[in-house]
Design a protein around this motif. Structure first.
Motif, PDB file in Angstrom:
ATOM      1  N   HIS A 258       0.848  -1.192   0.000  1.00  0.00           N
ATOM      2  CA  HIS A 258       0.000   0.000   0.000  1.00  0.00           C
ATOM      3  C   HIS A 258       0.884   1.242   0.000  1.00  0.00           C
ATOM      4  O   HIS A 258       1.769   1.385   0.847  1.00  0.00           O
ATOM      5  N   PRO A 259       0.652   2.180  -0.934  1.00  0.00           N
ATOM      6  CA  PRO A 259       1.534   3.356  -1.019  1.00  0.00           C
ATOM      7  C   PRO A 259       1.360   4.338   0.145  1.00  0.00           C
ATOM      8  O   PRO A 259       2.250   5.115   0.443  1.00  0.00           O
ATOM      9  N   HIS A 260       0.208   4.330   0.803  1.00  0.00           N
ATOM     10  CA  HIS A 260      -0.045   5.256   1.910  1.00  0.00           C
ATOM     11  C   HIS A 260      -0.549   4.456   3.119  1.00  0.00           C
ATOM     12  O   HIS A 260      -1.745   4.456   3.411  1.00  0.00           O
ATOM     13  N   PRO A 261       0.366   3.801   3.824  1.00  0.00           N
ATOM     14  CA  PRO A 261      -0.072   2.975   4.962  1.00  0.00           C
ATOM     15  C   PRO A 261      -0.622   3.837   6.100  1.00  0.00           C
ATOM     16  O   PRO A 261      -0.244   5.003   6.264  1.00  0.00           O
ATOM     17  N   ARG A 262      -1.538   3.257   6.871  1.00  0.00           N
ATOM     18  CA  ARG A 262      -2.115   3.928   8.019  1.00  0.00           C
ATOM     19  C   ARG A 262      -1.061   4.023   9.130  1.00  0.00           C
ATOM     20  O   ARG A 262      -0.374   3.063   9.410  1.00  0.00           O
ATOM     21  N   ARG A 263      -0.945   5.182   9.738  1.00  0.00           N
ATOM     22  CA  ARG A 263       0.020   5.351  10.822  1.00  0.00           C
ATOM     23  C   ARG A 263      -0.475   4.630  12.071  1.00  0.00           C
ATOM     24  O   ARG A 263      -1.663   4.576  12.341  1.00  0.00           O
TER      25      ARG A 263
END
Length: 122
Positions: free
Chosen positions: A5-10
Protein backbone atom coordinates in the motif's frame (compact mmCIF):
# COMPACT_ATOMS: atom_id res chain seq x y z
CA UNK A 1 0.89 -11.56 -3.62
CA UNK A 2 -0.69 -8.34 -2.36
CA UNK A 3 0.88 -5.10 -3.55
CA UNK A 4 2.37 -2.78 -0.94
CA UNK A 5 0.00 0.00 0.00
CA UNK A 6 1.53 3.36 -1.02
CA UNK A 7 -0.05 5.26 1.91
CA UNK A 8 -0.07 2.97 4.96
CA UNK A 9 -2.11 3.93 8.02
CA UNK A 10 0.02 5.35 10.82
CA UNK A 11 0.14 3.38 14.04
CA UNK A 12 0.64 4.50 17.62
CA UNK A 13 2.30 1.15 18.49
CA UNK A 14 5.88 2.54 18.42
CA UNK A 15 4.97 4.81 21.35
CA UNK A 16 3.67 1.90 23.45
CA UNK A 17 6.58 -0.36 22.47
CA UNK A 18 9.14 2.31 23.39
CA UNK A 19 7.55 2.74 26.84
CA UNK A 20 7.41 -1.06 27.16
CA UNK A 21 11.11 -1.36 26.29
CA UNK A 22 12.18 1.48 28.56
CA UNK A 23 10.17 0.05 31.46
CA UNK A 24 11.57 -3.43 30.94
CA UNK A 25 15.11 -2.11 30.78
CA UNK A 26 14.65 -0.02 33.92
CA UNK A 27 13.10 -2.93 35.77
CA UNK A 28 15.87 -5.31 34.70
CA UNK A 29 18.84 -3.03 35.42
CA UNK A 30 17.92 -0.42 38.03
CA UNK A 31 15.35 -2.14 40.25
CA UNK A 32 17.62 -5.04 41.34
CA UNK A 33 20.30 -2.58 42.45
CA UNK A 34 17.75 -0.56 44.40
CA UNK A 35 16.38 -3.69 46.09
CA UNK A 36 19.91 -4.88 46.87
CA UNK A 37 20.86 -1.58 48.51
CA UNK A 38 17.64 -0.80 50.37
CA UNK A 39 16.30 -4.29 51.01
CA UNK A 40 19.43 -6.36 51.64
CA UNK A 41 22.63 -4.43 52.37
CA UNK A 42 21.19 -1.88 54.82
CA UNK A 43 19.08 -4.38 56.85
CA UNK A 44 22.09 -6.71 57.09
CA UNK A 45 24.22 -3.74 58.22
CA UNK A 46 26.63 -4.29 55.33
CA UNK A 47 25.92 -0.69 54.36
CA UNK A 48 25.60 1.99 57.01
CA UNK A 49 21.96 2.90 57.77
CA UNK A 50 23.11 6.52 57.87
CA UNK A 51 23.14 6.43 54.08
CA UNK A 52 19.35 6.09 54.22
CA UNK A 53 18.76 8.60 57.01
CA UNK A 54 15.61 10.64 56.49
CA UNK A 55 17.44 13.90 55.80
CA UNK A 56 19.63 12.33 53.12
CA UNK A 57 16.78 10.49 51.40
CA UNK A 58 14.55 13.56 51.54
CA UNK A 59 17.35 15.70 50.12
CA UNK A 60 17.84 13.21 47.29
CA UNK A 61 14.11 12.90 46.61
CA UNK A 62 13.58 16.66 46.45
CA UNK A 63 16.43 17.22 44.00
CA UNK A 64 15.81 16.90 40.28
CA UNK A 65 17.94 13.76 39.90
CA UNK A 66 16.15 12.07 42.80
CA UNK A 67 12.75 13.09 41.48
CA UNK A 68 13.62 11.66 38.06
CA UNK A 69 14.84 8.46 39.70
CA UNK A 70 11.64 8.06 41.72
CA UNK A 71 9.46 8.83 38.70
CA UNK A 72 11.43 6.42 36.54
CA UNK A 73 11.08 3.71 39.19
CA UNK A 74 7.31 4.15 39.25
CA UNK A 75 6.31 5.16 35.73
CA UNK A 76 8.49 3.08 33.41
CA UNK A 77 7.82 -0.36 34.97
CA UNK A 78 4.12 0.56 35.14
CA UNK A 79 3.97 1.22 31.39
CA UNK A 80 5.86 -2.01 30.80
CA UNK A 81 3.36 -3.97 32.90
CA UNK A 82 0.30 -2.36 31.31
CA UNK A 83 1.60 -3.02 27.79
CA UNK A 84 2.29 -6.63 28.75
CA UNK A 85 -1.18 -6.92 30.28
CA UNK A 86 -2.78 -5.43 27.18
CA UNK A 87 -1.03 -7.91 24.90
CA UNK A 88 -1.67 -10.71 27.39
CA UNK A 89 -5.39 -10.21 26.91
CA UNK A 90 -4.85 -10.87 23.19
CA UNK A 91 -3.00 -14.08 24.02
CA UNK A 92 -5.91 -15.16 26.20
CA UNK A 93 -8.28 -14.31 23.34
CA UNK A 94 -10.09 -11.69 25.39
CA UNK A 95 -10.76 -9.42 22.45
CA UNK A 96 -11.26 -6.15 24.31
CA UNK A 97 -10.36 -4.03 21.28
CA UNK A 98 -10.02 -0.32 21.88
CA UNK A 99 -11.55 -0.66 25.36
CA UNK A 100 -8.61 -2.81 26.49
CA UNK A 101 -6.14 -0.29 25.14
CA UNK A 102 -7.96 2.58 26.84
CA UNK A 103 -8.15 0.69 30.16
CA UNK A 104 -4.50 -0.39 30.23
CA UNK A 105 -2.87 2.73 28.85
CA UNK A 106 -5.37 5.05 30.53
CA UNK A 107 -4.57 3.50 33.91
CA UNK A 108 -0.83 3.85 33.25
CA UNK A 109 -1.29 7.47 32.19
CA UNK A 110 -3.42 8.27 35.26
CA UNK A 111 -0.97 6.72 37.73
CA UNK A 112 1.94 8.40 35.90
CA UNK A 113 0.23 11.78 36.22
CA UNK A 114 -0.48 11.19 39.91
CA UNK A 115 3.15 10.16 40.46
CA UNK A 116 4.41 13.33 38.80
CA UNK A 117 2.03 15.48 40.87
CA UNK A 118 3.01 13.79 44.13
CA UNK A 119 6.76 13.69 43.49
CA UNK A 120 6.93 17.29 42.33
CA UNK A 121 4.87 18.28 45.36
CA UNK A 122 7.59 17.04 47.75
Amino acid sequence: MKPIHPHPRRSEEPIWWSLFGAGGSWFAMITPITVLLVGVLVPLRLLSPEYLAFERVYGFATGWIGALFILGSIILPLWHAMHRLHHGTHDLRLNLGVMGKVLCYGFAALVSLLAVILVLGL
